[in-house]
Design a protein around this motif. Structure first.
Motif, short mmCIF file in Angstrom:
data_model
loop_
_atom_site.label_atom_id
_atom_site.label_comp_id
_atom_site.label_asym_id
_atom_site.label_seq_id
_atom_site.Cartn_x
_atom_site.Cartn_y
_atom_site.Cartn_z
N UNK A 521 0.82 -1.21 0.00
CA UNK A 521 0.00 0.00 0.00
C UNK A 521 0.85 1.26 0.00
N UNK A 522 1.96 1.25 0.77
CA UNK A 522 2.83 2.43 0.84
C UNK A 522 3.49 2.72 -0.50
N UNK A 523 4.00 1.68 -1.15
CA UNK A 523 4.67 1.86 -2.44
C UNK A 523 3.70 2.39 -3.48
N UNK A 524 2.51 1.83 -3.52
CA UNK A 524 1.56 2.23 -4.54
C UNK A 524 1.00 3.63 -4.28
N UNK A 529 -0.96 5.28 -7.64
CA UNK A 529 -1.61 4.36 -8.57
C UNK A 529 -2.65 3.47 -7.90
N UNK A 530 -2.78 3.55 -6.59
CA UNK A 530 -3.70 2.63 -5.91
C UNK A 530 -5.14 3.10 -6.08
N UNK A 561 -2.70 -1.66 -18.15
CA UNK A 561 -1.69 -0.91 -18.92
C UNK A 561 -1.53 0.52 -18.43
N UNK A 562 -2.36 0.94 -17.46
CA UNK A 562 -2.27 2.32 -16.97
C UNK A 562 -1.20 2.48 -15.91
N UNK A 563 -0.65 1.37 -15.41
CA UNK A 563 0.33 1.46 -14.33
C UNK A 563 1.68 1.96 -14.86
N UNK A 564 2.39 2.78 -14.08
CA UNK A 564 3.73 3.22 -14.48
C UNK A 564 4.68 2.04 -14.58
N UNK A 565 5.80 2.24 -15.26
CA UNK A 565 6.80 1.19 -15.46
C UNK A 565 7.23 0.63 -14.11
N UNK A 849 7.68 -8.68 -15.90
CA UNK A 849 8.45 -7.46 -16.17
C UNK A 849 8.00 -6.75 -17.45
N UNK A 850 7.26 -7.44 -18.30
CA UNK A 850 6.76 -6.90 -19.58
C UNK A 850 7.88 -6.47 -20.52
N UNK A 851 9.09 -7.00 -20.31
CA UNK A 851 10.21 -6.63 -21.17
C UNK A 851 10.59 -7.72 -22.16
#
Length: 967
Positions: A521-524, A529-530, A561-565, A849-851
């Motif tokens: 929760x803290x990171x997001x 983005x949460x 797809x809306x989330x940052x990298x 990782x979507x890479x």
């Protein structure tokens, strides 16, 4: 066109090196220089394969020589190569027959060396263009110089070198040269009468010793004794091994063999069964009663308690069916491979001269079923095997005369049994005149589904009977008292688990889960983005609802797809660790702290395999996990779980009362618990000589290990032979496993439905068996509900049998009509889905990782089921980790593929005929279509057309592991 031909010649180099003798055609290649001819000839004296490489290199780089080389091959009688160059391959069925005849010829070669006259056979073979005139002269010279044996060896070599279809041509030559007896002896379809007519002894006398000549390292002839086979009844995997092991090419060609050329190979001895009278079985009266309705030819469900001998009843039905039907074809199906193997092992000993065959893999059969049906009478496989063959066009349901479905209560919803029977019912309704096989279902319990009343239970049963197309229910009525004497009813004892409400380990794990939730929760929130769609679930950490919510949330985030990298990867990492801690909490509830530590250590090793590819939050959570392990290791005052001591004492008491040769099974809910409990008990019971092993499902889970089919088979064999005396099993062991001497059953906080309740009792097959149920309050409540549903089922079945046959028939027909309408609607939607499949640009990207990615154009379909990363450079973008090799349907699982950018498993590398081929798993990827990301659980839902690829194409993309040295 000329470039294609030259590439084709180069591509076939290994085949040329195996069979071509350059001097046969060297001087017929117009335009080949005298210098090159001499070089090839001189090299052939030292190494034939090296000479071939020099010749192929010369003709493939010079377009003027290429076509002249092909003409020389044709003139020289090398039809084998002409077919390959023209890409004229036999169909799978013909290829199998050629391989099968080759196998038989190899097996009887010693007999052939003694009994055929090579000069008589040569004339016919020459007329059929199987050998050339020069071959005949060489064989004749060998015959008069060195004797018949050496001449026959030469004959075998020349045949194989010239033609790929030499086995069938050789058999015809035997017949035309007056040796029809030898041909009949090698014909798998020959009847005892045909064998007797041609002078072949039928019965035990036919198993006479035959000499097979092997080449030894000093090039001397060695003789070994084998038994001439009459009938081979191996499973497909062993049969395929035997076929691939045949090696006749090198016999007797001393002047053409390399010093390092492979020694002649002979197939390993397979299991064979003589023509014999079937063993008699003496059924009890209640078993004969169970068989009565099925013996009239009607579709029937046989319902009787576990341990009543339904398998013997089915065997009796099969015997009668085989004896009364013209050209009978029987399929016995079970849902799991261990059950298929178990029934095959029993039946093959009681069917006399009837030929039985087992296909023991759910994956695609390498031998066409339609060809096998020409050779065998009774088949054993899972229902999916039959479905696969029907969908490939290799067989049709009407080609069978009897289908037996073991554990038939699973004929519901999307189960393979139900998918098969839908095809059956659709065939019946589309063509009422077509004869269909009789259906016989076996079960200990029909079940009631979600119903809690008799009416609801009857509706569920009618649904199952409708799915099976049966109108007859066979239960024991007249001989109940006799059945009671023979069906073991265990003594049952219910023991309440001791629950530790002050559990320090539980508090520690739940504290760590709160930390991970805080990090999530803290990171997001820090990245803004949460949203409510990505909120963590509430509720009890140990509940299945919590775990289900975690998995659902992971899937949502993967496709966002809306989330940052990196944000999606960070969130997924947190959720993955919450899932691991949930499983640790479950282990802690039932096991000791050291088992929690073992589990976490294993997960820590798995998660930290690529430390340089981890992002900061992954390193942070691994540190949390490592600290948790240290915390547990330093907890010296934590008391052991009292329930483990209870289980240990109960088992020692039971084995003391029943004897140390007793066999037992303990059922638990999860694989992790099964492995931990088996390890614990194996240590604790070692003093009284009770070996313990876990018996769990196949390797299909990311968080738990599994057993291969081979391991499960070997484990059950060890259990039956008392090498293992106690199995700790998940639900995979609750159905159908037949171990007559098992007399101890225990459940450790294991809950099941009403069917499981009945089947659990049936695991104790031996008289005087005991069943101990150790459970907490919540599991006990669920068991009480299941027991009540079992009572409802018995009452409903009695009520259903009181109804008139016409009433039941109408109820079943109405249900079938409704189901057909529903099925047609589903098929319409599926057709629409398939029609919507398109050609277009898409790519698969790593779900974490979507890479790491692969273009859709580079994904190919191999053998209708395997999705290949058909791009050699793909292997540079992944990391391989070798694992224990396991053979799966002619392929060898060799490595796991990991993403190089993150720890995501992307698939596996399989060894397919010396090629390392990467196969992808769709749930490890996201499908990227423009800016959209979608997650698919199954390849069939991917909305793009994926082109097929064959083995020849694979050989172009992926180099062989070993290639011959060419100078």
């Amino acid at each position: 066109m000329e470039n294609d031909l030259r590439e084709r010649i180069k591509f076939l180099l290994p085949e040329f090196q195996k069979f071509l003798k350059p001097s046969d055609i060297l001087f017929n290649i117009q335009g080949l220089s005298g210098e090159l001819q001499e070089k090839v000839r001189e090299n052939e004296k030292r190494s034939r394969t090296e000479a071939v490489a020099i010749l192929i290199n010369a003709v493939s780089v010079n377009e003027n020589l290429t076509e002249k080389f092909v003409v020389a091959l044709s003139d020289g009688g090398y039809q084998r190569f002409i077919d390959l160059i023209n890409k004229e391959y036999p169909d799978r069925g013909d290829k199998f027959c050629q391989d099968y005849y080759e196998f038989l010829i190899c097996y009887m070669k010693g007999d052939l060396l003694e009994r055929i006259e090579p000069l008589d056979v040569c004339g016919v073979l020459y007329q059929n263009k199987c050998i050339e005139l020069s071959d005949m002269e060489t064989i004749r010279s060998e015959y008069y110089s060195n004797g018949k044996f050496q001449a026959v060896q030469k004959l075998f070599f020349f045949m194989q070198r010239r033609r790929s279809d030499w086995p069938s041509l050789f058999l015809e030559a035997l017949k035309e040269s007056g040796r029809e007896d030898l041909k009949a002896k090698m014909d798998p379809g020959a009847t005892p009468e045909e064998l007797e007519r041609t002078g072949v002894t039928v019965g035990s006398q036919q198993n006479e010793d035959v000499e097979i000549y092997n080449r030894t390292s000093d090039d001397q002839t060695a003789v070994k004794r084998v038994v001439t086979p009459v009938q081979v009844n191996d499973d497909e995997e062993v049969l395929s091994d035997q076929l691939s092991a045949v090696g006749l090419a090198e016999d007797g060609d001393k002047d053409g063999l390399d010093s390092d050329y492979e020694e002649e190979k002979y197939m390993k001895e397979g299991s064979e069964k003589e023509f014999s009278k079937p063993k008699e079985i003496n059924l009890r009266k209640y078993q004969l009663e169970l068989a009565e309705k099925a013996l009239t030819g009607k579709n029937t469900v046989i319902c009787a308690d576990t341990g009543s001998g339904k398998t013997w009843v089915a065997l009796h039905i099969v015997q009668e069916h085989l004896n009364s039907k013209e050209s009978p074809k029987v399929a016995f199906m079970a849902r799991t491979n261990p059950l298929v193997q178990q029934q095959y092992t029993l039946f093959k000993n009681f069917l006399g001269e009837k030929k039985v065959y087992i296909i023991n893999k759910d994956e695609k059969s390498t031998v066409p079923l339609k060809k096998l049906m020409e050779l065998y009478d009774v088949f054993f496989f899972t229902p999916q095997i039959l479905i696969n063959n029907i969908e490939k066009g290799d067989t049709r349901i009407p080609e069978f005369t009897l289908l037996i479905l073991d554990e038939c209560h699973h004929t519901a919803k999307g189960e393979p049994y139900n998918n098969l029977m839908r095809k059956y019912i659709k065939t019946k309704h589309n063509n009422k005149d077509i004869p269909l096989p009789q259906i016989v279902g076996l079960t200990a319990s029909i079940g009631v589904g979600p119903a809690t009343t008799e009416d609801g239970a009857i509706a569920h049963m009618i649904k199952i009977f409708s799915n099976l197309d049966v109108h007859e229910i066979s239960t024991v009525e007249a001989n109940k008292e006799e059945m009671k004497k023979f069906v073991a009813i265990p003594t049952e004892e219910h023991v309440k688990m001791e629950v530790c409400y002050e559990d320090p380990c539980k508090k520690i794990i739940e504290g760590e889960m709160k930390k991970v939730e805080t990090i999530y929760e803290g990171t997001m929130k820090g990245k803004g983005v949460l949203n409510t769609r990505q909120n963590l679930p509430g509720g009890e950490y140990l509940s299945k609802t919590y775990l289900g919510s975690i998995i659902k949330l992971k899937n949502q985030i993967m496709c966002d797809t809306t989330l940052p990298k990196d944000s999606g990867r960070e969130m997924i990492c947190c959720l993955t660790h919450l899932g691991i801690l949930h499983e640790a909490l479950d282990i802690n509830y039932l096991m000791n702290v050291e088992h929690v530590v073992q589990f976490l250590n294993k997960k820590y090793v798995e998660e930290s395999q690529q430390p340089d590819k981890l992002i900061p939050i992954e390193r942070k959570l691994l540190k949390v996990e490592k600290e948790l392990i240290k915390t547990f290791e330093n907890q010296k005052s934590i008391k052991p779980n009292p329930n483990l001591r209870l289980i240990e004492e109960k088992l020692q008491e039971l084995y003391c009362e029943s004897g140390k040769d007793s066999l037992g099974m303990i059922f638990v809910q999860t694989r992790a618990t099964a492995k931990s409990l088996a390890e614990y008990l194996n240590d604790k019971l070692e003093g009284i000589d009770i070996p313990v092993k876990p018996f769990i499902g196949s390797k299909s889970s990311e968080t738990s290990d599994g057993l291969s089919e081979t391991e499960k088979k070997e484990l059950l064999e060890d259990f039956r032979s008392h090498k293992i005396k106690l199995l700790v099993a998940t639900s995979v062991g609750s159905e159908g496993i037949d171990v007559p001497e098992c007399n101890i059953v225990m459940k450790y906080n294991y809950s099941g439905n009403e069917i499981n309740i009945i089947q659990m009792r049936g695991r104790t097959r031996k008289a005087g068996g005991q069943a101990i149920y150790i459970s907490d309050q919540s599991v006990l409540r669920r068991d009480l509900v299941s027991m009540e549903k079992a009572a409802v089922m018995h009452r409903a079945l009695d009520e259903l049998k009181q109804k008139g046959k016409e009433e039941i028939r109408k109820m079943i027909l109405t249900e079938q009509k409704n189901d057909l309408q529903h099925q047609e609607e589903q098929e319409r939607k599926l057709r629409e889905l398939q029609n919507q499949k398109k050609r277009g640009f898409f790519k698969l990207v790593c779900a974490t990782c979507k890479e790491t990615e692969i273009l859709g154009d580079n994904i190919k379909l191999y053998k209708q089921n395997h999705h290949v990363a058909a791009e050699r450079e793909f292997l540079d973008r992944v990391k391989k980790e070798d694992i224990k090799e396991e053979k799966i349907n002619q392929m060898i699982r060799k490595s796991i593929i990991y993403c190089k950018k993150c720890p995501q498993k992307l698939g596996k590398i399989f060894l397919i005929h010396d090629l390392e081929v990467p196969l992808l798993k769709i749930d490890a990827f996201l499908c990227k279509e423009g800016d959209k990301l979608r997650k698919y659980k199954n390849w069939k839902f991917v909305p793009y057309i994926i082109d097929e690829i064959n083995h020849k194409d694979l050989e172009i993309i992926f180099p062989k592991l070993t290639t011959p040295e060419v100078s």
